[in-house]
Write a protein that holds these residues in place. Structure first.
Motif, PDB file in Angstrom:
ATOM      1  N   PRO A  37       5.021 -11.278  13.205  1.00  0.00           N
ATOM      2  CA  PRO A  37       3.754 -10.623  13.544  1.00  0.00           C
ATOM      3  C   PRO A  37       2.560 -11.482  13.134  1.00  0.00           C
ATOM      4  CG  PRO A  37       5.261  -9.045  12.596  1.00  0.00           C
ATOM      5  CD  PRO A  37       5.903 -10.393  12.418  1.00  0.00           C
ATOM      6  N   LEU A  38       1.577 -11.586  14.005  1.00  0.00           N
ATOM      7  CA  LEU A  38       0.430 -12.460  13.752  1.00  0.00           C
ATOM      8  C   LEU A  38      -0.674 -11.764  12.966  1.00  0.00           C
ATOM      9  CD1 LEU A  38       0.074 -14.239  17.222  1.00  0.00           C
ATOM     10  CD2 LEU A  38       1.611 -14.759  15.319  1.00  0.00           C
ATOM     11  N   PHE A  39      -1.393 -12.550  12.174  1.00  0.00           N
ATOM     12  CA  PHE A  39      -2.608 -12.130  11.462  1.00  0.00           C
ATOM     13  C   PHE A  39      -2.354 -11.121  10.347  1.00  0.00           C
ATOM     14  CE2 PHE A  39      -4.018 -12.885  15.980  1.00  0.00           C
ATOM     15  CZ  PHE A  39      -4.479 -14.176  15.749  1.00  0.00           C
ATOM     16  N   VAL A  40      -1.102 -10.892   9.992  1.00  0.00           N
ATOM     17  CA  VAL A  40      -0.794  -9.942   8.919  1.00  0.00           C
ATOM     18  C   VAL A  40      -1.243 -10.487   7.569  1.00  0.00           C
ATOM     19  CG1 VAL A  40       1.053  -8.756   7.679  1.00  0.00           C
ATOM     20  CG2 VAL A  40       1.130  -8.915  10.169  1.00  0.00           C
ATOM     21  N   GLY A  41      -1.124 -11.792   7.385  1.00  0.00           N
ATOM     22  CA  GLY A  41      -1.441 -12.393   6.096  1.00  0.00           C
ATOM     23  C   GLY A  41      -2.884 -12.228   5.665  1.00  0.00           C
ATOM     24  N   GLY A  42      -3.783 -12.013   6.598  1.00  0.00           N
ATOM     25  CA  GLY A  42      -5.192 -11.879   6.241  1.00  0.00           C
ATOM     26  C   GLY A  42      -5.614 -10.466   5.907  1.00  0.00           C
ATOM     27  N   VAL A  43      -4.670  -9.525   5.944  1.00  0.00           N
ATOM     28  CA  VAL A  43      -4.970  -8.116   5.669  1.00  0.00           C
ATOM     29  C   VAL A  43      -4.227  -7.681   4.414  1.00  0.00           C
ATOM     30  CG1 VAL A  43      -4.832  -5.759   6.570  1.00  0.00           C
ATOM     31  CG2 VAL A  43      -5.332  -7.668   8.115  1.00  0.00           C
ATOM     32  N   ARG A  44      -4.918  -7.036   3.500  1.00  0.00           N
ATOM     33  CA  ARG A  44      -4.321  -6.679   2.211  1.00  0.00           C
ATOM     34  C   ARG A  44      -3.735  -5.266   2.180  1.00  0.00           C
ATOM     35  NH1 ARG A  44      -8.934  -9.047  -2.006  1.00  0.00           N
ATOM     36  NH2 ARG A  44      -8.816 -11.229  -1.313  1.00  0.00           N
ATOM     37  N   VAL A  45      -4.285  -4.364   2.954  1.00  0.00           N
ATOM     38  CA  VAL A  45      -3.847  -2.970   2.920  1.00  0.00           C
ATOM     39  C   VAL A  45      -2.537  -2.819   3.682  1.00  0.00           C
ATOM     40  CG1 VAL A  45      -4.473  -0.579   3.430  1.00  0.00           C
ATOM     41  CG2 VAL A  45      -6.252  -2.244   2.796  1.00  0.00           C
ATOM     42  N   GLU A  46      -1.553  -2.209   3.042  1.00  0.00           N
ATOM     43  CA  GLU A  46      -0.215  -2.149   3.611  1.00  0.00           C
ATOM     44  C   GLU A  46      -0.148  -1.380   4.927  1.00  0.00           C
ATOM     45  OE1 GLU A  46       2.490  -3.785   2.804  1.00  0.00           O
ATOM     46  OE2 GLU A  46       1.318  -4.798   1.256  1.00  0.00           O
ATOM     47  N   HIS A  47      -0.843  -0.248   5.012  1.00  0.00           N
ATOM     48  CA  HIS A  47      -0.742   0.526   6.245  1.00  0.00           C
ATOM     49  C   HIS A  47      -1.406  -0.208   7.415  1.00  0.00           C
ATOM     50  CE1 HIS A  47      -4.923   1.983   5.487  1.00  0.00           C
ATOM     51  NE2 HIS A  47      -4.935   2.205   6.802  1.00  0.00           N
ATOM     52  N   LYS A  48      -2.396  -1.045   7.113  1.00  0.00           N
ATOM     53  CA  LYS A  48      -3.008  -1.857   8.161  1.00  0.00           C
ATOM     54  C   LYS A  48      -2.047  -2.958   8.609  1.00  0.00           C
ATOM     55  CE  LYS A  48      -7.891  -1.174   7.003  1.00  0.00           C
ATOM     56  NZ  LYS A  48      -9.158  -1.845   6.661  1.00  0.00           N
ATOM     57  N   LYS A  49      -1.329  -3.537   7.653  1.00  0.00           N
ATOM     58  CA  LYS A  49      -0.329  -4.537   8.001  1.00  0.00           C
ATOM     59  C   LYS A  49       0.733  -3.943   8.914  1.00  0.00           C
ATOM     60  CE  LYS A  49      -0.662  -7.533   3.921  1.00  0.00           C
ATOM     61  NZ  LYS A  49       0.095  -8.170   2.816  1.00  0.00           N
ATOM     62  N   ALA A  50       1.172  -2.730   8.581  1.00  0.00           N
ATOM     63  CA  ALA A  50       2.198  -2.068   9.389  1.00  0.00           C
ATOM     64  C   ALA A  50       1.687  -1.808  10.807  1.00  0.00           C
ATOM     65  CB  ALA A  50       2.625  -0.757   8.721  1.00  0.00           C
ATOM     66  N   LEU A  51       0.428  -1.426  10.913  1.00  0.00           N
ATOM     67  CA  LEU A  51      -0.145  -1.152  12.233  1.00  0.00           C
ATOM     68  C   LEU A  51      -0.258  -2.427  13.056  1.00  0.00           C
ATOM     69  CD1 LEU A  51      -1.318   0.854  14.181  1.00  0.00           C
ATOM     70  CD2 LEU A  51      -3.533   0.654  13.028  1.00  0.00           C
ATOM     71  N   ILE A  52      -0.655  -3.527  12.412  1.00  0.00           N
ATOM     72  CA  ILE A  52      -0.731  -4.807  13.109  1.00  0.00           C
ATOM     73  C   ILE A  52       0.649  -5.224  13.615  1.00  0.00           C
ATOM     74  CG2 ILE A  52      -1.162  -7.283  12.803  1.00  0.00           C
ATOM     75  CD1 ILE A  52      -3.435  -6.575  10.939  1.00  0.00           C
ATOM     76  N   ALA A  53       1.668  -5.011  12.788  1.00  0.00           N
ATOM     77  CA  ALA A  53       3.035  -5.345  13.200  1.00  0.00           C
ATOM     78  C   ALA A  53       3.465  -4.501  14.393  1.00  0.00           C
ATOM     79  CB  ALA A  53       3.996  -5.146  12.028  1.00  0.00           C
ATOM     80  N   ASP A  54       3.073  -3.224  14.405  1.00  0.00           N
ATOM     81  CA  ASP A  54       3.402  -2.359  15.547  1.00  0.00           C
ATOM     82  C   ASP A  54       2.716  -2.843  16.817  1.00  0.00           C
ATOM     83  OD1 ASP A  54       4.975  -0.748  13.978  1.00  0.00           O
ATOM     84  OD2 ASP A  54       3.430   0.773  13.621  1.00  0.00           O
ATOM     85  N   VAL A  55       1.449  -3.249  16.700  1.00  0.00           N
ATOM     86  CA  VAL A  55       0.713  -3.762  17.859  1.00  0.00           C
ATOM     87  C   VAL A  55       1.369  -5.044  18.363  1.00  0.00           C
ATOM     88  CG1 VAL A  55      -1.486  -4.747  18.614  1.00  0.00           C
ATOM     89  CG2 VAL A  55      -1.466  -2.697  17.186  1.00  0.00           C
TER      90      VAL A  55
END
Length: 373
Positions: free
Chosen positions: A237-255
């Motif tokens: 999943p792209l751009f996950v590393g620049g986000v610290r909040v876990e639920h936001k990371k999960a949402l980015i991975a879903d997208v």
């Protein structure tokens, strides 16, 4: 008859006479002029009028920079107003460009209206100022001009330049330029810009609104009738590393997963490999439009992912339309066919700790044959 040529040791006495005639302060000494006549890190040209040296121009080529510096320009008073200075500067620009320099910079006294007028006529723009720069405490303007441009002998994408209207729509702006370069019927607009962003956004980025996913941009182009291919250096999943909040990371991975699923259903070509400069050059030479994700660190010292459109590639440079305009320091022309040395681009075209590389290749609109009934 005026001839512009490289200065030679035999011109030394004439050059010293010109220096003493033209300048009261900040004169080059005989020793320094002699040095520059034989230096490899400079371009020293003279203008000869009826066989006599009437003026000179000296450009310095410092290591570690893509800029050349017009260090000194002098012309005997009797030879001014005849276009000689203009020809001198233009010859120096060509020489500097041939040595791999992309921009020419210079300093000029604020009161020197004639010189400022000449530089402005040649396309130089003021980007800064030095206080008390000269020996007589005169202030100086700093001016710059791009001297490297795509050559007619190379394939140039005829894409119009479009300025992104928000800080987060560089991807849609670049894609609109790409599509318009391939199809003159495409008219970039704010409405389309925002539509593409909604279709291609990653939801979140390091801060603020989300940027655009390469597969999201490819899907947006496909939706509008273009054939596309995506090249991404990782299948994570792209751009996950620049986000610290876990639920936001999960949402980015879903997208990310949703984009991949849609791309599979649409039959898009997704390649999990990076394009090097040689591959980019081949695509551009074939008339394709290529969007590339870069890091802006080398442009503004900010580690921000940013989409640009490649418009041409030659033996030294890659040229891009950059949709992001800094009104304080740039004009629209400064953002069009911007030259980036190939070595520099290799460093710029990776983002984040994972060295993400991403590109979207856009083909001409797919032509559907009509069937007879």
């Amino acid at each position: 008859m005026v001839i512009i040529c490289l200065a030679e040791p035999a011109d030394l006495d004439a050059l010293i006479a010109i220096e003493n005639t033209c300048f009261k302060h900040d004169r080059l000494s005989r020793r320094r002029i002699k040095h520059w006549l034989g230096a490899s890190n400079g371009i020293f040209c003279v203008a000869k009028l009826n066989g006599e040296v009437a003026g000179y121009g000296l450009v310095l080529l410092h290591k570690g920079t893509r800029h050349a510096r017009l260090y000194s320009l002098a012309l005997l008073p009797a030879c001014r107003g005849k276009g000689v200075a203009k020809r001198l500067v233009m010859a120096l620009e060509v020489g500097a460009a041939d040595k791999g320099r992309l921009f020419m910079r210079l300093e000029v006294a604020k009161h020197n209206d004639a010189a400022i007028g000449l530089y402005q006529q040649l396309g130089y723009r003021t980007f800064g100022e030095y206080s008390e720069y000269y020996e007589d405490a005169e202030d100086a303007l700093r001016m710059q001009k791009r001297i490297r441009h795509p050559r007619e002998s190379h394939q140039v994408l005829p894409a119009p330049w479009y300025r992104q209207t928000t800080e987060f729509t560089c991807g849609p702006a670049s894609l609109m330029m790409a599509m318009a370069g391939l199809d003159v019927a495409i008219l970039p607009s704010r409405s389309t810009e925002l539509d593409i962003w909604r279709e291609a956004t990653t939801i979140f980025m390091t801060s603020g609104h989300g940027g655009c996913h390469p597969i999201g941009l490819a899907l947006a182009a496909h939706k509008r009738g273009f054939a596309t291919a995506c090249y991404i250096s990782t299948d994570e999943p792209l751009f996950v590393g620049g986000v610290r909040v876990e639920h936001k990371k999960a949402l980015i991975a879903d997208v990310d997963a949703d984009f991949k699923s849609k791309a599979l259903k649409a039959g898009l070509n997704i390649h999990y490999s990076a394009l090097d400069a040689c591959a980019l050059k081949k695509f551009v030479a074939q008339g394709y439009a290529v969007l590339v994700l870069i890091s802006t660190y080398r442009l503004d010292n900010k580690k921000t992912p940013h989409w640009v459109l490649i418009t041409a590639v030659d033996e030294r440079c890659l040229y891009v339309h950059d949709p992001d305009l800094d009104e304080e320091e740039q004009s629209a022309l400064d953002c069009q066919h911007v030259p980036i040395a190939l070595d520099d681009f290799e460093k710029m075209s990776s983002y984040g700790r994972d060295k993400l590389r991403a590109a979207v290749v856009v083909h001409r609109p797919v032509k559907h044959k009509s069937t007879e009934r």
